[in-house]
Design a protein around this motif. Structure first.
Motif, PDB file in Angstrom:
ATOM      1  N   GLY A   1       0.797  -1.223   0.000  1.00 14.64           N
ATOM      2  CA  GLY A   1       0.000   0.000   0.000  1.00 14.64           C
ATOM      3  C   GLY A   1       0.827   1.268   0.000  1.00 14.64           C
ATOM      4  N   LEU A   2       2.124   1.114   0.219  1.00 17.07           N
ATOM      5  CA  LEU A   2       3.017   2.265   0.350  1.00 17.07           C
ATOM      6  C   LEU A   2       3.372   2.889  -0.993  1.00 17.07           C
ATOM      7  CD1 LEU A   2       5.046   3.500   2.674  1.00 17.07           C
ATOM      8  CD2 LEU A   2       6.742   2.165   1.425  1.00 17.07           C
ATOM      9  N   TRP A   3       3.674   2.049  -1.990  1.00 21.49           N
ATOM     10  CA  TRP A   3       4.340   2.510  -3.203  1.00 21.49           C
ATOM     11  C   TRP A   3       3.484   3.368  -4.135  1.00 21.49           C
ATOM     12  CZ3 TRP A   3       9.090   2.121  -2.019  1.00 21.49           C
ATOM     13  CH2 TRP A   3       9.527   1.075  -1.215  1.00 21.49           C
ATOM     14  N   PRO A   4       2.175   3.138  -4.267  1.00 16.87           N
ATOM     15  CA  PRO A   4       1.412   3.997  -5.177  1.00 16.87           C
ATOM     16  C   PRO A   4       1.499   5.483  -4.831  1.00 16.87           C
ATOM     17  CG  PRO A   4       0.168   2.015  -4.708  1.00 16.87           C
ATOM     18  CD  PRO A   4       1.361   1.981  -3.807  1.00 16.87           C
ATOM     19  N   LEU A   5       1.475   5.839  -3.545  1.00 19.13           N
ATOM     20  CA  LEU A   5       1.571   7.252  -3.187  1.00 19.13           C
ATOM     21  C   LEU A   5       2.949   7.826  -3.507  1.00 19.13           C
ATOM     22  CD1 LEU A   5       0.422   9.825  -1.991  1.00 19.13           C
ATOM     23  CD2 LEU A   5       1.168   9.030   0.259  1.00 19.13           C
ATOM     24  N   VAL A   6       4.000   7.025  -3.305  1.00 21.35           N
ATOM     25  CA  VAL A   6       5.350   7.499  -3.629  1.00 21.35           C
ATOM     26  C   VAL A   6       5.405   7.930  -5.092  1.00 21.35           C
ATOM     27  CG1 VAL A   6       7.775   6.810  -3.842  1.00 21.35           C
ATOM     28  CG2 VAL A   6       6.432   6.062  -1.862  1.00 21.35           C
ATOM     29  N   THR A   7       4.851   7.110  -5.967  1.00 21.05           N
ATOM     30  CA  THR A   7       4.862   7.411  -7.401  1.00 21.05           C
ATOM     31  C   THR A   7       3.902   8.547  -7.736  1.00 21.05           C
ATOM     32  OG1 THR A   7       5.407   5.104  -7.870  1.00 21.05           O
ATOM     33  CG2 THR A   7       4.516   6.410  -9.688  1.00 21.05           C
ATOM     34  N   LEU A   8       2.703   8.507  -7.166  1.00 21.86           N
ATOM     35  CA  LEU A   8       1.723   9.551  -7.444  1.00 21.86           C
ATOM     36  C   LEU A   8       2.227  10.917  -6.985  1.00 21.86           C
ATOM     37  CD1 LEU A   8      -1.199  10.186  -8.410  1.00 21.86           C
ATOM     38  CD2 LEU A   8      -1.899   9.923  -6.022  1.00 21.86           C
ATOM     39  N   ASN A   9       2.873  10.968  -5.839  1.00 17.93           N
ATOM     40  CA  ASN A   9       3.391  12.234  -5.308  1.00 17.93           C
ATOM     41  C   ASN A   9       4.444  12.817  -6.252  1.00 17.93           C
ATOM     42  OD1 ASN A   9       3.413  14.255  -3.334  1.00 17.93           O
ATOM     43  ND2 ASN A   9       5.102  13.308  -2.237  1.00 17.93           N
ATOM     44  N   LEU A  10       5.331  11.948  -6.767  1.00 18.36           N
ATOM     45  CA  LEU A  10       6.324  12.420  -7.732  1.00 18.36           C
ATOM     46  C   LEU A  10       5.631  12.949  -8.986  1.00 18.36           C
ATOM     47  CD1 LEU A  10       9.262  12.707  -8.755  1.00 18.36           C
ATOM     48  CD2 LEU A  10       9.058  10.377  -9.648  1.00 18.36           C
ATOM     49  N   TYR A  11       4.630  12.201  -9.470  1.00 14.33           N
ATOM     50  CA  TYR A  11       3.920  12.625 -10.677  1.00 14.33           C
ATOM     51  C   TYR A  11       3.280  14.002 -10.490  1.00 14.33           C
ATOM     52  CZ  TYR A  11       0.215  13.191 -14.069  1.00 14.33           C
ATOM     53  OH  TYR A  11      -0.611  13.718 -15.035  1.00 14.33           O
ATOM     54  N   ILE A  12       2.595  14.200  -9.373  1.00 13.06           N
ATOM     55  CA  ILE A  12       1.916  15.480  -9.148  1.00 13.06           C
ATOM     56  C   ILE A  12       2.924  16.617  -9.035  1.00 13.06           C
ATOM     57  CG2 ILE A  12       0.497  16.794  -7.509  1.00 13.06           C
ATOM     58  CD1 ILE A  12      -0.998  14.149  -6.922  1.00 13.06           C
TER      59      ILE A  12
END
Length: 807
Positions: free
Chosen positions: A421-432
């Motif tokens: 559950g951790l990794w999607p936010l790491v990637t989404l935060n970079l994208y935003i």
């Protein structure tokens, strides 16, 4: 200088290896983005396939590369001198020259007076075929009479059948010998759960020069080897037998052989003869595919396009520092996430456990690089990937070749990795931050195994609510099936991952910060911060250890008996690297604790010979209440290897926290191991880990590549987004500048190609310099970060130059 058996020969990172056939288990990837995948060794071994159930050639692991003869081959029968195999015959000299994404083997046999160059590549035009060009040159002083035979065993079925119904599945083979070579079209795909009519054809075709058809062939293994021969001593070649001209009934239902005989030629000294071969898997016409490449002109055109295609991939992000070998290495690192998108976590010889697909963690970590290299593709991929989240915050664990094909588990074993559950936010935060696209948070996406549809933000919140329903008695999130370290898989009931509890705390801080920037609901932000602070203060207070020797660090785990894993023990101090990385990265560790962690890691985890950090100390016994990892020998895989992935994340964490000298030491340790191939014995790139000998293992298909590129670009060079604005925050050491006192990075930002040049005229080190004048295409910029609107106004060229003075 790096000790290496190969050297780069140009700035496109083409390299030449001398006598690489003396190194076992060495291979190189070939592929295109339509899904045909190959591996090739200096002896032409490896295999060709399009998936788990469609192997053209026999599936192989690294141990097979030097120990079986089921490989690509080209035989030469020299009248009066005997036969010679290009693949495994004796040679006086062997060279491999390779680049993006082609592989050439050059072999010289002085006894026969022959030099052979074998070039292999898979055309980027997305045809399901591997091409092979063979050039034979007479380097003797006498005329040679040579009879060539292309020889590729055709497996033509599922990897599952290697030991399951191997003979029975050969009975399904329908073999055709035609004017170009051999085609095998099995009648069915054998599966006792339900046989299926087969539509795939497997083929090996060849042509001499630009026009001459083969003389015939030997379409079965038995016809080629003879009753008393084998692939190493085939009677068809050794006795120079006449080839068959067409298929016969006796050839059906046998093990197939792509053995194609060419006519005998007399070659004068210094003269050459050329051949083209094609090996593929298709539902359409093999002949139609072959006709696209059946001349030197056609093949050379395809090769030129292929080189251009992959070189451009490698240069989407590239660095220019004082260490040119490192810069060229990074070009190979930059394409590794593309390799993993194609190969999944399988289908290269090191990955002998894989059956295809990528794991959930891999999916999101590879996106770190993909959104830096192809930001235009990232948005749709991110939204699609959230379709793998269930309403309860758990998720599918595997994604297939079809990017919308999510699979609950691997090998029908249902497990939950608590870190997923951790990794999607790491990637989404970079994208935003890179794009400024806040709206993606409110795009709708479905849930896995559910009819429910909700926002991306709700998917993220669900993933972060779930761990709070899985808390152990020590106040940390339960380990469940395992966390990032798959080897910690025997503590499902009571094991706890302190390391990833810290990581989730960091995510909660980051999510709260992101929602504050978009003025989202304050009660949700407050709840996120309260939860994050609660976890962080607990870990700082309750999981900080001081061992008898005076060193201090975090405990990372509890085992299934509820025992603390790290700290003083009867067999010595126990420490894990993972248990330190995530408290640092998340901000849970204070600056004072980071200092002490690094001092402790250098004491207990630093390998003085390999000059890098091991994943853990030697626990000196198996851990049946923690995981399989400790059943491995120490220094191998998850039990104490120099693990690239965790080392890169350590470097990222240190840079992120401002511990630049320490981060630089770690990133250098990885680069040096990749380049010191006298020890690591790999071609350019970053492997998953280095074993106890220092050999690079599980090369090419590793999340380490994404994290390496991500760290170098966003932290070391400091080029990254800040809610859509361009941040420039370098963390460079003076040693990286060299005599020129200038280094640069090329990348993409906001759809524009940029080159950021850093000038350091006074040779200042990190901590001594600050950012002085900045210009974009010669026009001064006053304030950082550069607002997106201002950036667009200044960056209107094909290549936009950003000059940064360090003063």
């Amino acid at each position: 200088m790096h000790k290496t058996f190969w050297r780069f020969i140009d700035d496109n990172a083409t390299f030449v290896a001398e006598n690489p056939d003396k190194i076992s288990r060495l291979y190189f990837p070939l592929a295109n983005e339509s899904g045909i995948m190959s591996s090739i060794a200096p002896n032409l071994h490896g295999n060709i396939k399009t998936g788990q159930h469609s192997f053209l050639t026999v599936p192989v692991s690294t141990e097979d590369l030097n120990n079986t003869m089921y490989n690509r081959n080209f035989w030469l029968y020299a009248e009066g001198r005997g036969a010679w195999s290009v693949a495994f015959g004796e040679s006086d000299e062997t060279l491999v020259e390779a680049g993006f994404l082609w592989h050439k083997v050059i072999k010289i046999n002085k006894t026969l007076g022959i030099k052979v160059e074998v070039l292999n590549f898979i055309p980027a035009e997305d045809e399901p075929v591997e091409l092979m060009s063979i050039e034979v040159t007479n380097v003797s002083k006498k005329k040679l009479k040579l009879t060539p035979t292309l020889a590729v065993p055709i497996y033509a079925r599922s990897a599952d059948n290697l030991r399951d119904h191997r003979h029975v599945t050969s009975l399904l083979n329908r073999i055709e010998l035609n004017k170009y070579g051999v085609t095998v079209t099995p009648t069915m795909s054998f599966d006792e759960r339900g046989h299926k009519i087969n539509k795939l054809s497997y083929f090996v075709f060849g042509i001499q020069g630009n026009a001459d058809l083969p003389e015939g062939g030997f379409p079965t293994l038995a016809e080629f080897t003879g009753e008393g021969g084998n692939l190493g001593k085939p009677e068809a070649v050794l006795k120079n037998k006449a080839p068959g001209k067409k298929s016969n009934v006796g050839s059906q239902g046998k093990e197939a052989m792509g053995a194609v005989r060419f006519k005998t030629l007399s070659i004068a000294p210094g003269k050459s003869m050329k051949y083209i071969a094609a090996m593929g898997v298709t539902e359409s016409s093999p002949e139609k595919i072959f006709k696209k490449f059946n001349s030197s002109e056609k093949l050379n055109r395809a090769l030129a396009f292929n080189k251009k295609y992959w070189v451009e991939k490698s240069q989407k992000v590239y660095f220019s520092t004082d260490d040119k070998d490192f810069d060229r290495l990074m070009k190979w690192v930059a394409v590794q996430p593309v390799f993993r998108k194609i190969f999944g976590c399988s289908f290269l010889p090191d990955f002998d456990y894989g059956r295809g697909g990528r794991g959930w963690r891999d999916l999101w970590q590879d996106l770190l690089t993909i959104l830096l290299i192809h930001p235009d593709q990232a948005r749709a991929m991110i939204i699609n990937n959230f379709e793998g989240v269930r309403p309860d915050g758990s998720n599918a664990t595997i994604i297939g070749k079809n990017q919308a094909e999510f699979i609950p588990d691997r090998n029908n074993i249902s497990r939950t990795w608590m870190d997923h559950g951790l990794w999607p936010l790491v990637t989404l935060n970079l994208y935003i931050n890179q794009s400024g696209d806040r709206d993606i948070l409110f795009e709708k996406a479905g849930f896995f195994e559910s009819d429910r549809i909700d926002t991306v933000l709700e998917h993220i919140l669900a993933e972060h609510r779930r761990p709070f329903t899985k808390i152990g008695k020590h106040g940390n999130f339960l380990l469940e099936g395992a966390d990032w370290n798959d080897g910690l898989d025997m503590a499902r009931e009571n094991g706890e991952s302190v390391a990833f509890t810290a990581a989730y705390a960091g995510n909660l801080f980051d999510l709260a910060s992101l929602l504050e920037k978009i003025n989202y609901k304050k009660e949700i932000i407050s709840d996120l911060l309260r939860k994050a602070e609660g976890l962080a203060s607990h870990i700082r207070k309750d999981e900080w250890l001081k061992v008898k020797s005076g060193y201090s660090f975090f405990n990372g785990y509890y085992d299934n008996l509820g025992h603390r894993v790290e700290g003083d023990h009867k067999d010595g101090v126990r420490m894990t690297l993972t248990g330190q990385v995530f408290p640092i990265m998340s901000g849970v560790a204070t600056d004072e604790q980071v200092d002490e962690i690094y001092r402790s890691a250098k004491q207990y985890l630093w390998d003085k010979r390999l000059k890098g950090f091991r994943l853990n100390t030697d626990f000196k016994e198996i851990q049946p209440n923690l995981g399989r990892a400790f059943g491995f020998s120490y220094g191998e895989k998850e039990n104490g290897a120099f693990f690239s992935h965790m080392n890169v994340m350590l470097a990222y964490a240190l840079y992120k926290r401002g511990f630049v000298r320490e981060g630089h030491e770690v990133i250098n340790s990885i680069g040096n191991m990749c380049l010191n191939t006298g020890i690591s014995k790999i071609y350019p790139g970053i492997p998953e880990y280095f074993n106890s000998e220092g050999r690079g293992m599980y090369h090419y298909l590793t999340g380490s590549a994404s994290w390496f590129l991500f760290t170098m670009l966003t932290q070391v060079f400091g080029v990254r987004g800040d809610m859509g604005s361009l941040a420039i925050d370098p963390k460079l050491m003076k040693s990286q500048f060299g005599k020129s006192k200038k280094i640069s990075v090329n990348t993409t930002f906001a759809g524009k190609t940029i080159r950021v040049n850093y000038f350091n005229p006074d040779n200042l080190d990190y901590g001594e310099y600050k950012i002085g004048n900045i210009s974009i295409n010669g026009k001064a910029v006053k304030i950082l970060p550069v607002k997106r609107e201002e950036f667009f106004g200044l960056a209107g060229k094909a290549l936009n130059i950003i000059d940064v003075q360090l003063v």
